[in-house]
Design an enzyme around this catalytic site. Structure first.
Site, PDB file in Angstrom:
ATOM      1  N   TRP A   1       0.670  -1.105  -0.007  1.00 33.67           N
ATOM      2  CA  TRP A   1      -0.054   0.033   0.035  1.00 33.67           C
ATOM      3  C   TRP A   1       0.759   1.284   0.068  1.00 33.67           C
ATOM      4  O   TRP A   1       0.289   2.302  -0.190  1.00 33.67           O
ATOM      5  CB  TRP A   1      -0.888   0.353   1.231  1.00 33.67           C
ATOM      6  CG  TRP A   1      -0.286  -0.254   2.522  1.00 33.67           C
ATOM      7  CD1 TRP A   1      -0.326  -1.409   3.202  1.00 33.67           C
ATOM      8  CD2 TRP A   1       0.507   0.820   3.254  1.00 33.67           C
ATOM      9  NE1 TRP A   1       0.608  -1.256   4.274  1.00 33.67           N
ATOM     10  CE2 TRP A   1       1.172   0.230   4.377  1.00 33.67           C
ATOM     11  CE3 TRP A   1       0.893   2.061   3.126  1.00 33.67           C
ATOM     12  CZ2 TRP A   1       1.963   0.795   5.465  1.00 33.67           C
ATOM     13  CZ3 TRP A   1       1.692   2.820   4.097  1.00 33.67           C
ATOM     14  CH2 TRP A   1       1.865   1.981   5.196  1.00 33.67           C
TER      15      TRP A   1
ATOM     16  N   LYS B   1      -2.517  -8.910  -7.127  1.00 37.89           N
ATOM     17  CA  LYS B   1      -3.309  -8.912  -5.773  1.00 37.89           C
ATOM     18  C   LYS B   1      -2.897  -7.423  -5.154  1.00 37.89           C
ATOM     19  O   LYS B   1      -1.677  -7.434  -4.592  1.00 37.89           O
ATOM     20  CB  LYS B   1      -3.297  -9.907  -4.884  1.00 37.89           C
ATOM     21  CG  LYS B   1      -4.565 -10.092  -3.642  1.00 37.89           C
ATOM     22  CD  LYS B   1      -3.862 -10.352  -2.431  1.00 37.89           C
ATOM     23  CE  LYS B   1      -2.834  -9.605  -1.559  1.00 37.89           C
ATOM     24  NZ  LYS B   1      -3.354  -8.206  -1.364  1.00 37.89           N
ATOM     25  N   PRO B   2      -3.514  -6.465  -5.311  1.00 37.58           N
ATOM     26  CA  PRO B   2      -3.031  -5.377  -4.595  1.00 37.58           C
ATOM     27  C   PRO B   2      -3.526  -5.299  -3.142  1.00 37.58           C
ATOM     28  O   PRO B   2      -4.247  -5.960  -2.885  1.00 37.58           O
ATOM     29  CB  PRO B   2      -3.556  -4.004  -5.526  1.00 37.58           C
ATOM     30  CG  PRO B   2      -5.154  -4.623  -5.820  1.00 37.58           C
ATOM     31  CD  PRO B   2      -4.544  -5.969  -6.127  1.00 37.58           C
TER      32      PRO B   2
ATOM     33  N   GLU C   1      10.692  -8.527  -2.197  1.00 34.70           N
ATOM     34  CA  GLU C   1      11.247  -7.457  -1.751  1.00 34.70           C
ATOM     35  C   GLU C   1      10.825  -6.939  -0.290  1.00 34.70           C
ATOM     36  O   GLU C   1       9.649  -6.543  -0.175  1.00 34.70           O
ATOM     37  CB  GLU C   1      10.792  -6.192  -2.517  1.00 34.70           C
ATOM     38  CG  GLU C   1      11.886  -4.824  -2.288  1.00 34.70           C
ATOM     39  CD  GLU C   1      11.273  -3.844  -1.487  1.00 34.70           C
ATOM     40  OE1 GLU C   1      11.681  -3.965  -0.124  1.00 34.70           O
ATOM     41  OE2 GLU C   1      10.401  -3.013  -2.061  1.00 34.70           O
TER      42      GLU C   1
ATOM     43  N   CYS D   1      10.234   1.274   3.009  1.00 35.78           N
ATOM     44  CA  CYS D   1      10.921   0.052   3.184  1.00 35.78           C
ATOM     45  C   CYS D   1      12.735   0.598   3.391  1.00 35.78           C
ATOM     46  O   CYS D   1      13.139  -0.138   3.961  1.00 35.78           O
ATOM     47  CB  CYS D   1      10.851  -0.679   2.148  1.00 35.78           C
ATOM     48  SG  CYS D   1      11.232  -0.525   0.464  1.00 35.78           S
TER      49      CYS D   1
END
Length: 481
Positions: A154, A178-179, A254, A288
């Site tokens: 997100w 698949k978001p 990731e 991240c």
């Protein structure tokens, strides 16, 4: 949710070039206001199977069309995204909460990525090798791996879709995306535009769902899905890694980071402060590669902390549609609660809050930009991904201690170091255990620069030619004459 182009507001799933409804619905909420933006069809396992079938059926045609034709369609998709940049940016800002200018930057990056993929796909070629004898020829060819499942986060809901699906599609693969349940609208808008661009039905499928477990399990167990690309937390990445073992899929993971930001006393402190602001507070710190652990040499610790706090004080918290906003809301109540607990725990163990430190005026999901000093490696914050606008400052005495602290984590995504000593920078460049390093810079992204982690921060690379290599198989051919 009014848009200038309402066709981009897709609230159903997208399979084989068509909207797919479901009996169950879930809400997408604007985190800045906590108000519902839209109700979305909640797809499940049977829809995942249908999407995998659609991608499998489309694979034969998509992988065999000419590279020039795939390039033409990808470039048309990029042009349509660019033409609709205002609406798409608004979608991202609404469902994610980030400032509109950052959302616009993200959509621009999507356009640039697709164009770059189209350009460099010409370099994805095999080799003719030296013949072992006059009656044999050896060579290699590159072929698409097949159906690729993409599970996207997100925090960069647009860019994460394009860096995975865009790369897969240009190489001749088909995709099922698949978001995140927090931000499905931008992926669905991209699906609408992919159809307008003429990309074949079944090449780009999107599965919005509230609970990702059922859909993800179908991805992992399906023998038709030959690769899974995931961006998210380390624990979930490990679960997917294990779940894919039965079908021996290729994986691109990731995962989380715990980036050190090392500042030596010979650094240009203003440059380090510039880098620190972006590395910690861009996207509200929900990134991240965010600087989790500021390691500051003792002799400049106080000066750095004071100057850093002064800069942080200028940041404005607010709705992303306010052009003056620097920091948007946290994505959901759980994220806000986790930040509050992190700060409270650190303070209870001796940390000092020199600015911020709490929910912003008890308003919904906003958290004040925060700087914590007197931090210790024994505190929980040293070992976890913060994912919010909280900067934790630790001190070190010498180079050896700095390197030890920087590498004292199971994560290895990004790291930053500031110094004017070139020999030291060379040593740290080789010794820091991270996949991406910012050396006297926090600007660590470029389309042609491979991005990814080591240790438990993942497998594979995004961006760079290595990104496209992830989605192809190299076949060796030995032909007798």
């Amino acid at each position: 949710m009014p848009l200038e182009n309402n066709n981009l507001l897709v609230t159903n799933g997208w399979i084989n070039g068509q909207e797919i409804t479901a009996k169950r619905l879930f809400s997408v909420v604007d985190p800045a206001t906590c108000r519902e933006i839209a109700k979305i069809s909640d797809l499940g396992a049977k829809h995942a199977l249908a999407a995998i079938d659609a991608a499998t059926d489309a694979l034969g045609a998509w992988r065999t069309i000419t590279r020039d034709e795939r390039k033409r369609l990808i470039l048309k998709w990029a042009a349509l995204i660019e033409q609709n940049i205002q609406n798409l940016s608004e979608i991202v800002s609404l469902e994610n909460g980030k400032p509109l200018r950052e959302a616009t930057g993200e959509i621009n990056q999507c356009v640039a990525l697709l164009r770059w993929f189209a350009q460099v796909s010409e370099n994805l070629v095999g080799e003719t090798l030296v013949a072992p004898n006059p009656s044999q020829r050896n060579y290699t060819i590159k072929q698409p791996i097949g159906v690729v499942a993409c599970i996207t986060p997100w925090n960069f809901p647009a860019a994460a879709v394009i860096v995975k699906a865009g790369a897969a599609i240009i190489t001749g693969c088909t995709t099922v995306v698949k978001p995140s349940e927090e931000t499905p609208l931008i992926a669905l808008a991209f699906a609408q535009l992919s159809k307008q661009a003429g990309i074949l039905d079944g090449v780009f499928n999107v599965l919005p769902c509230k609970d990702p477990v059922d859909v993800s399990q179908e991805f992992c167990r399906s023998e038709d899905v030959r690769m899974l690309s995931f961006t998210g937390s380390i624990p979930v990445g490990k679960e997917l890694y294990a779940a894919c073992s039965g079908t021996v899929k290729r994986l691109a993971l990731e995962l989380g980071g715990n980036a050190p930001f090392v500042v030596f006393d010979d650094a240009h402190i203003e440059d380090a402060l510039d880098g620190a602001m972006g590395a910690r507070f861009y996207n509200g710190g929900q990134i991240c590669v965010g600087a989790n652990r500021f390691l500051i040499q003792q002799s400049i610790y106080q000066e750095f902390a004071e100057k850093f706090a002064a800069r942080v004080k200028t940041l404005k918290v607010g709705n992303g549609f306010d052009e003056n906003t620097n920091i948007g809301p946290m994505i959901n109540p759980s994220a806000l609660k986790r930040l509050k607990s992190l700060v409270k725990t650190a303070v209870s163990k001796g940390a000092e809050v020199i600015i911020g430190g709490s929910q912003d005026k008890d308003r919904t999901l906003f958290f004040q930009p925060t700087v914590l000093t007197e931090m210790s490696p024994k505190m929980d914050a040293f070992h976890i991904e913060i994912f919010g606008p909280v900067a934790c400052l630790y001190s070190f005495k010498n180079e050896a201690e700095a390197l030890h602290l920087a590498n004292a984590t199971s994560a290895g995504l990004a790291a930053y170091v500031y110094s004017s000593n070139q020999e030291r920078l060379a040593r740290f460049s080789e010794s820091l255990e991270a996949g991406v390093l910012g050396i006297n810079s926090a600007n660590i992204f470029a389309n042609d620069l491979p991005f990814g982690g080591i240790k438990q921060s993942g497998l594979g690379r995004e961006h760079g030619m290595q990104c496209l290599e992830e989605y192809v198989e190299t076949k060796s051919i030995c032909m007798g004459l």
